[in-house]
Design a protein around this motif. Structure first.
Motif, PDB file in Angstrom:
ATOM      1  N   LEU A  94      15.845  25.715   3.314  1.00 35.18           N
ATOM      2  CA  LEU A  94      15.892  26.676   2.092  1.00 35.18           C
ATOM      3  C   LEU A  94      14.802  28.005   2.958  1.00 35.18           C
ATOM      4  O   LEU A  94      13.891  28.602   2.666  1.00 35.18           O
ATOM      5  CB  LEU A  94      16.181  26.460   0.931  1.00 35.18           C
ATOM      6  N   GLY A  95      13.385  26.588   2.684  1.00 32.24           N
ATOM      7  CA  GLY A  95      12.395  27.493   3.100  1.00 32.24           C
ATOM      8  C   GLY A  95      11.963  28.207   3.885  1.00 32.24           C
ATOM      9  O   GLY A  95      11.737  29.090   3.872  1.00 32.24           O
ATOM     10  N   MET A  96      12.572  27.361   5.227  1.00 34.01           N
ATOM     11  CA  MET A  96      12.794  28.118   6.077  1.00 34.01           C
ATOM     12  C   MET A  96      13.057  29.269   6.438  1.00 34.01           C
ATOM     13  O   MET A  96      13.043  30.963   7.126  1.00 34.01           O
ATOM     14  CB  MET A  96      12.718  26.993   7.405  1.00 34.01           C
ATOM     15  N   LEU A  97      14.844  29.039   5.412  1.00 36.23           N
ATOM     16  CA  LEU A  97      15.650  29.846   5.894  1.00 36.23           C
ATOM     17  C   LEU A  97      14.441  31.568   4.737  1.00 36.23           C
ATOM     18  O   LEU A  97      14.791  32.830   5.032  1.00 36.23           O
ATOM     19  CB  LEU A  97      16.549  29.984   4.891  1.00 36.23           C
ATOM     20  N   ILE A  98      13.738  30.861   3.930  1.00 35.85           N
ATOM     21  CA  ILE A  98      13.187  32.060   3.183  1.00 35.85           C
ATOM     22  C   ILE A  98      12.434  33.195   3.793  1.00 35.85           C
ATOM     23  O   ILE A  98      11.650  34.186   3.896  1.00 35.85           O
ATOM     24  CB  ILE A  98      12.424  31.990   1.783  1.00 35.85           C
ATOM     25  N   ILE A  99      11.252  32.102   4.264  1.00 39.89           N
ATOM     26  CA  ILE A  99      10.435  32.974   5.658  1.00 39.89           C
ATOM     27  C   ILE A  99      11.655  33.550   6.928  1.00 39.89           C
ATOM     28  O   ILE A  99      10.695  34.794   6.820  1.00 39.89           O
ATOM     29  CB  ILE A  99       9.706  31.987   6.611  1.00 39.89           C
ATOM     30  N   SER A 100      12.262  33.596   7.108  1.00 40.04           N
ATOM     31  CA  SER A 100      13.044  34.450   8.085  1.00 40.04           C
ATOM     32  C   SER A 100      13.434  35.410   7.962  1.00 40.04           C
ATOM     33  O   SER A 100      13.365  36.483   8.254  1.00 40.04           O
ATOM     34  CB  SER A 100      14.350  33.439   8.740  1.00 40.04           C
ATOM     35  N   PHE A 101      13.849  35.243   6.199  1.00 39.12           N
ATOM     36  CA  PHE A 101      14.232  36.658   6.031  1.00 39.12           C
ATOM     37  C   PHE A 101      12.693  37.928   5.866  1.00 39.12           C
ATOM     38  O   PHE A 101      13.677  38.625   5.703  1.00 39.12           O
ATOM     39  CB  PHE A 101      14.731  36.310   4.459  1.00 39.12           C
ATOM     40  N   PHE A 102      12.317  37.335   5.383  1.00 42.74           N
ATOM     41  CA  PHE A 102      11.246  37.959   5.718  1.00 42.74           C
ATOM     42  C   PHE A 102      10.001  38.336   6.530  1.00 42.74           C
ATOM     43  O   PHE A 102       9.836  39.877   6.553  1.00 42.74           O
ATOM     44  CB  PHE A 102       9.184  37.205   5.155  1.00 42.74           C
ATOM     45  N   LEU A 103      10.409  37.625   7.747  1.00 41.17           N
ATOM     46  CA  LEU A 103      10.106  37.976   9.118  1.00 41.17           C
ATOM     47  C   LEU A 103      11.115  39.203   9.584  1.00 41.17           C
ATOM     48  O   LEU A 103      10.919  39.739  10.036  1.00 41.17           O
ATOM     49  CB  LEU A 103      10.550  36.854  10.136  1.00 41.17           C
ATOM     50  N   THR A 104      12.732  39.049   9.083  1.00 37.59           N
ATOM     51  CA  THR A 104      14.000  39.482   9.929  1.00 37.59           C
ATOM     52  C   THR A 104      12.995  40.919   8.657  1.00 37.59           C
ATOM     53  O   THR A 104      13.872  42.375   9.659  1.00 37.59           O
ATOM     54  CB  THR A 104      15.103  39.630   9.196  1.00 37.59           C
ATOM     55  N   VAL A 105      13.164  41.161   7.072  1.00 38.10           N
ATOM     56  CA  VAL A 105      12.911  41.886   6.939  1.00 38.10           C
ATOM     57  C   VAL A 105      11.690  43.018   7.215  1.00 38.10           C
ATOM     58  O   VAL A 105      11.940  44.196   7.488  1.00 38.10           O
ATOM     59  CB  VAL A 105      12.257  42.078   5.122  1.00 38.10           C
ATOM     60  N   PHE A 106      11.353  42.241   7.460  1.00 41.32           N
ATOM     61  CA  PHE A 106       9.010  43.195   8.540  1.00 41.32           C
ATOM     62  C   PHE A 106      10.258  44.012   9.683  1.00 41.32           C
ATOM     63  O   PHE A 106       9.838  45.474   9.315  1.00 41.32           O
ATOM     64  CB  PHE A 106       8.715  41.880   8.860  1.00 41.32           C
ATOM     65  N   ARG A 107      11.102  43.257  10.541  1.00 44.79           N
ATOM     66  CA  ARG A 107      11.604  44.083  11.479  1.00 44.79           C
ATOM     67  C   ARG A 107      12.405  45.321  10.994  1.00 44.79           C
ATOM     68  O   ARG A 107      12.747  46.019  12.222  1.00 44.79           O
ATOM     69  CB  ARG A 107      12.771  43.183  12.633  1.00 44.79           C
ATOM     70  N   LEU A 108      13.723  44.939   9.903  1.00 43.42           N
ATOM     71  CA  LEU A 108      14.118  45.969   9.453  1.00 43.42           C
ATOM     72  C   LEU A 108      13.111  47.807   8.800  1.00 43.42           C
ATOM     73  O   LEU A 108      13.364  48.364   9.381  1.00 43.42           O
ATOM     74  CB  LEU A 108      14.895  45.518   7.861  1.00 43.42           C
ATOM     75  N   VAL A 109      12.139  46.897   8.280  1.00 45.99           N
ATOM     76  CA  VAL A 109      11.313  47.696   7.668  1.00 45.99           C
ATOM     77  C   VAL A 109      10.823  48.685   9.098  1.00 45.99           C
ATOM     78  O   VAL A 109      10.244  50.195   9.171  1.00 45.99           O
ATOM     79  CB  VAL A 109      10.243  47.967   7.116  1.00 45.99           C
ATOM     80  N   ARG A 110      10.152  48.112   9.994  1.00 48.39           N
ATOM     81  CA  ARG A 110       8.980  47.909  11.050  1.00 48.39           C
ATOM     82  C   ARG A 110       9.940  49.101  12.411  1.00 48.39           C
ATOM     83  O   ARG A 110       9.812  49.884  12.937  1.00 48.39           O
ATOM     84  CB  ARG A 110       8.853  47.123  11.734  1.00 48.39           C
ATOM     85  N   GLY A 111      11.384  48.667  12.604  1.00 50.69           N
ATOM     86  CA  GLY A 111      11.818  49.598  13.613  1.00 50.69           C
ATOM     87  C   GLY A 111      12.027  48.821  14.989  1.00 50.69           C
ATOM     88  O   GLY A 111      12.177  47.996  14.821  1.00 50.69           O
ATOM     89  N   PRO A 112      10.776  49.379  15.328  1.00 43.04           N
ATOM     90  CA  PRO A 112      11.228  51.356  15.622  1.00 43.04           C
ATOM     91  C   PRO A 112      12.811  52.432  15.620  1.00 43.04           C
ATOM     92  O   PRO A 112      12.578  53.583  15.265  1.00 43.04           O
ATOM     93  CB  PRO A 112      10.467  51.790  16.569  1.00 43.04           C
ATOM     94  N   SER A 113      13.467  52.086  16.049  1.00 41.13           N
ATOM     95  CA  SER A 113      15.040  52.422  16.426  1.00 41.13           C
ATOM     96  C   SER A 113      15.742  51.869  15.321  1.00 41.13           C
ATOM     97  O   SER A 113      15.901  51.237  15.186  1.00 41.13           O
ATOM     98  CB  SER A 113      15.485  52.588  18.085  1.00 41.13           C
TER      99      SER A 113
END
Lengths: 108, 132, 156
Positions: free
Chosen positions: A24-43
């Protein structure tokens, strides 16, 4: 935190409790990394891919949660989540593809 | 013993999801990122669902086993379809490929006056003879 | 298809007559029915048993390739320098059967280093995005001799 899962876990084994906690800890890190890509885009497609992957992460999270706590009713939510994620991706892809095809054929 | 198997499934599933997420951040363009999300991500959620299957089998809950297997099958069937549609839509909207990309056989292959995707470009001579 | 239905019926009859109606008994009945159908394959003039075996082989191959591809992606993700050179490659298709193309495209998406993107309108070329596109000819050959042959055996 570990004793919480040992308490909740129906099998009660220490290795399984350890595995679910770390997982579950690893998945929380994964969530944050994916949200970073979600915010960053670019497309826009990048954001849709991130959203789709967030649904996958949600399914994984629920699966591990079920193993940790034994609440199998959550499995239905995982299935529904997979369904919604797939439909969202398909809807976006069809929408974009059709709009683009219409535009291109008009400009030709 | 069973705990060990379920625990290994859980840990490996979470690890693959984490790897996929790192790939989502690190990889240079959308298409390569899609490789990470569909392959490692699908295996990650599949392994986590296998842990639920093992868990259901241990507690003797047939409904859980069947539902987890159904979810697994669903993920394996839909992941490639979603990736395929999204990749095509992304190419259509003109998402750039990485500057180090080697070849692009798809460039200029869409013909909108006839509403077709031309196919003979990448075909070998023998294959196109078969068709004509 | 008829042979498959027969196999299911044998499994259900076996499970309901032999004792408690459990998943294990249904599975045992299915295996016994499969064995009997295999023995009678000449008399019944059915290719069901060999095709079911091919199908099983295809599924196992698919799971093995998914496992392998996730490992390859993991290595690419975790290696400090990105050495891959991606690209879009057109693969010539041997068959123009919709089912076979669909299965092939879905298998390709979950196998090492390739992701299917689009099929040409005349069903002659499948465009795939490859993680390593520095050797397009080798890629075409490996797909042709691996998956395409297996799918043809299982579904033709």
């Amino acid at each position: 935190m570990p004793d919480l899962f040992a308490q909740l876990g129906p099998i009660g084994a220490s290795f399984l409790a350890f595995a679910t906690t770390v997982g579950l800890g690893m998945l929380i890190i994964s969530f944050f990394l994916t949200v970073f890509r979600l915010v960053r885009g670019p497309s826009l497609a990048d954001r849709v891919l991130s959203l789709d992957f967030l649904f996958t992460l949600g399914m994984t999270f629920i699966a591990i949660f079920i193993v940790a706590t034994g609440r199998t009713v959550y499995l239905d939510i995982a299935i529904a989540l997979g369904l919604v994620g797939f439909l969202a991706t398909v809807a976006y892809a069809r929408f974009v593809y059709r709009r683009w095809r219409k535009k291109e054929s008009e400009s030709d | 013993m069973i705990d060990l198997i379920a625990g290994i499934f859980v840990l490996s599933g979470a690890t693959f999801c984490l790897i996929a997420a790192i790939g989502m951040v690190r990889f240079p363009d959308l298409y390569v990122r899609m490789h990470a999300a569909t392959k490692a991500g699908t295996l990650g959620v599949g392994l986590a669902l296998m842990a639920v299957v093992v868990f259901g089998a241990v507690s003797g809950d047939l409904g859980t086993v069947l539902r987890a297997l159904a979810a697994l099958l669903f993920v394996l069937l839909t992941a490639p379809i979603g990736a395929h549609l999204l990749a095509r839509a992304a190419y259509a909207t003109g998402v750039e490929m990485w500057h180090k990309s080697e070849v692009d056989d798809l460039r200029g292959k869409y013909d909108f006056s006839r509403d077709v995707l031309i196919g003979d470009g990448g075909a070998t001579d023998e294959a196109s003879e078969d068709r004509s | 298809m008829k042979a498959f239905a027969l196999n299911i019926v044998v499994a259900l009859v076996w499970a309901s007559t032999i004792g408690p109606f459990t998943p294990g008994n249904v599975l045992a009945g299915f295996l016994i029915g499969y064995f009997v159908l295999w023995l009678l394959r000449k008399q019944l003039k059915t290719r069901y048993t060999s095709r079911a075996f091919q199908m099983l082989k295809l599924i196992l191959l698919f799971l093995y390739e998914l496992w392998l591809s996730a490992f390859r992606v993991a290595i690419d993700v975790l290696s400090p320098r990105m050495t891959f050179r991606p690209g879009i490659v057109g693969l010539p298709l041997a068959s123009d059967d919709d089912v076979q193309i669909t299965v092939l495209a879905n298998l390709i998406t979950l196998t090492p280093g390739t992701l299917s993107m689009d099929v040409s309108t005349d069903k002659s070329v499948l465009y795939v995005h490859a993680m390593r596109a520095d050797d397009p000819e080798g890629l075409k050959q490996s797909i042709k001799s691996g998956f395409e042959a297996q799918i043809k055996e299982a579904l033709d």
